[in-house]
Design an enzyme around this catalytic site. Structure first.
Site, mmCIF file in Angstrom:
data_model
loop_
_atom_site.group_PDB
_atom_site.id
_atom_site.type_symbol
_atom_site.label_atom_id
_atom_site.label_comp_id
_atom_site.label_asym_id
_atom_site.label_seq_id
_atom_site.Cartn_x
_atom_site.Cartn_y
_atom_site.Cartn_z
ATOM 1 N N PRO A 9 0.791 -1.228 0.000
ATOM 2 C CA PRO A 9 0.000 0.000 0.000
ATOM 3 C C PRO A 9 0.826 1.283 0.000
ATOM 4 O O PRO A 9 1.884 1.357 0.636
ATOM 5 C CB PRO A 9 -0.813 -0.099 1.301
ATOM 6 N N ASN A 10 0.307 2.244 -0.728
ATOM 7 C CA ASN A 10 0.864 3.612 -0.824
ATOM 8 C C ASN A 10 2.132 3.699 -1.663
ATOM 9 O O ASN A 10 2.620 4.798 -1.915
ATOM 10 C CB ASN A 10 1.111 4.214 0.575
ATOM 11 N N ARG A 17 5.044 11.074 -2.639
ATOM 12 C CA ARG A 17 4.832 10.701 -1.235
ATOM 13 C C ARG A 17 6.126 10.860 -0.434
ATOM 14 O O ARG A 17 7.115 10.181 -0.715
ATOM 15 C CB ARG A 17 4.410 9.229 -1.194
ATOM 16 N N TYR A 22 11.300 8.555 0.838
ATOM 17 C CA TYR A 22 11.197 7.497 -0.166
ATOM 18 C C TYR A 22 11.810 7.838 -1.521
ATOM 19 O O TYR A 22 11.818 6.999 -2.422
ATOM 20 C CB TYR A 22 9.715 7.112 -0.350
ATOM 21 N N ASN A 72 8.048 -5.650 -1.162
ATOM 22 C CA ASN A 72 7.999 -4.558 -0.194
ATOM 23 C C ASN A 72 6.552 -4.493 0.288
ATOM 24 O O ASN A 72 5.703 -3.890 -0.376
ATOM 25 C CB ASN A 72 8.418 -3.238 -0.842
ATOM 26 N N ALA A 75 3.302 -0.860 4.666
ATOM 27 C CA ALA A 75 2.765 -0.850 6.042
ATOM 28 C C ALA A 75 2.320 -2.239 6.497
ATOM 29 O O ALA A 75 2.337 -2.541 7.698
ATOM 30 C CB ALA A 75 1.613 0.136 6.138
ATOM 31 N N HIS A 78 4.299 -4.567 8.963
ATOM 32 C CA HIS A 78 4.248 -4.461 10.421
ATOM 33 C C HIS A 78 2.942 -4.979 11.011
ATOM 34 O O HIS A 78 2.747 -4.916 12.225
ATOM 35 C CB HIS A 78 4.440 -2.984 10.820
ATOM 36 N N ASP A 85 1.620 -15.695 6.151
ATOM 37 C CA ASP A 85 1.113 -17.052 5.904
ATOM 38 C C ASP A 85 1.082 -17.367 4.408
ATOM 39 O O ASP A 85 1.378 -18.499 4.006
ATOM 40 C CB ASP A 85 -0.290 -17.216 6.504
ATOM 41 N N GLU A 96 12.853 -9.468 1.202
ATOM 42 C CA GLU A 96 12.068 -8.326 1.698
ATOM 43 C C GLU A 96 12.874 -7.046 1.442
ATOM 44 O O GLU A 96 14.053 -6.977 1.809
ATOM 45 C CB GLU A 96 11.819 -8.514 3.203
ATOM 46 N N HIS A 98 12.816 -2.686 1.702
ATOM 47 C CA HIS A 98 12.211 -1.408 2.107
ATOM 48 C C HIS A 98 13.069 -0.281 1.579
ATOM 49 O O HIS A 98 14.306 -0.355 1.647
ATOM 50 C CB HIS A 98 12.103 -1.301 3.631
ATOM 51 N N SER A 100 13.158 2.799 2.813
ATOM 52 C CA SER A 100 13.741 3.485 3.968
ATOM 53 C C SER A 100 14.342 2.451 4.919
ATOM 54 O O SER A 100 14.065 1.247 4.807
ATOM 55 C CB SER A 100 12.643 4.284 4.688
ATOM 56 N N ARG A 105 13.542 4.346 12.104
ATOM 57 C CA ARG A 105 12.292 5.110 12.136
ATOM 58 C C ARG A 105 11.484 4.777 13.409
ATOM 59 O O ARG A 105 12.041 4.290 14.377
ATOM 60 C CB ARG A 105 11.513 4.836 10.840
ATOM 61 N N ARG A 109 7.684 0.491 13.325
ATOM 62 C CA ARG A 109 8.200 -0.032 12.046
ATOM 63 C C ARG A 109 9.320 -1.053 12.258
ATOM 64 O O ARG A 109 9.825 -1.644 11.306
ATOM 65 C CB ARG A 109 8.725 1.104 11.168
HETATM 66 C C1 DQA Z 1 8.325 0.989 3.611
HETATM 67 C C2 DQA Z 1 8.446 1.205 5.114
HETATM 68 C C3 DQA Z 1 7.107 0.985 5.808
HETATM 69 O O1 DQA Z 1 7.237 1.191 7.205
HETATM 70 C C4 DQA Z 1 6.077 1.981 5.279
HETATM 71 O O2 DQA Z 1 4.820 1.732 5.857
HETATM 72 C C5 DQA Z 1 6.001 1.987 3.792
HETATM 73 C C6 DQA Z 1 7.215 1.846 3.006
HETATM 74 C C7 DQA Z 1 9.620 1.328 2.863
HETATM 75 O O3 DQA Z 1 9.746 0.953 1.711
HETATM 76 O O4 DQA Z 1 10.502 1.999 3.426
HETATM 77 O O5 DQA Z 1 4.940 2.220 3.228
HETATM 78 O O6 DQA Z 1 8.039 -0.377 3.371
#
Ligand code: DQA
Length: 142
Positions: A9-10, A17, A22, A72, A75, A78, A85, A96, A98, A100, A105, A109
């Site tokens: 998401p996002n 953003r 990011y 990735n 959110a 977490h 699963d 995995e 990320h 950031s 942070r 997170r």
């Molecule tokens: C993220 C880090 C997450 O905590 C955050 O909710 C994101 C992006 C990252 O790529 O740094 O949406 O996964």
């Protein structure tokens, strides 16, 4: 070798953003960089982004065509036992990523529901993290 890149998401909002956190590239621009490196490495790629937890779970469940996943979960990293699963239910191994450094942070997170079952975690290198994951996967070829 086929690799699926999954973004949560996002991450469709990248480019506008929280650019200080990011970076300024859009997800599309990042995916183009990944595609161009994957072509050099002769790796097939596919991309999926969703803001919906269930859609991410379904995509992971349908990933039997892929050797590896780079994910990735944003959110959902977490919060989502469902994504953990789903990743446990498939053959493909995953990395995995990320953008950031989640450990520098907010405390909430610092927990990831997927890190303990990942091949490894790349966090804090911006979009380079996806390319680093691809490099590592390429080193596993043959
Ligand atoms: C993220 C880090 C997450 O905590 C955050 O909710 C994101 C992006 C990252 O790529 O740094 O949406 O996964």
């Amino acid at each position: 070798m086929k690799v699926l890149f999954v973004n949560g998401p996002n991450l469709n909002m990248l480019g506008t953003r929280e650019e200080d956190v990011y970076g300024s590239l859009t997800l599309d621009q990042i995916n183009k960089k990944i595609t161009s490196k994957a072509n050099e490495l002769k790796i097939n790629t596919d991309f999926f982004q969703s803001n919906v937890e269930g859609n991410l779970v379904s995509k992971i469940q349908e990933s039997s065509d892929f050797d590896y996943i780079v994910i990735n979960p944003a959110a959902f990293t977490h919060t989502s036992i469902a994504i953990r699963d789903a990743l446990l239910s498939i053959k493909a191994k995953f990395i995995e990523v990320h953008l950031s450094n989640i450990y520098s942070r907010e405390d909430f997170r610092h927990n990831s529901y997927v890190s303990s079952i990942a091949i490894g975690v790349i966090s804090g290198f911006g979009f380079h993290g996806y390319l680093m994951a691809l490099d590592y996967i390429s080193s596993l070829k043959d």
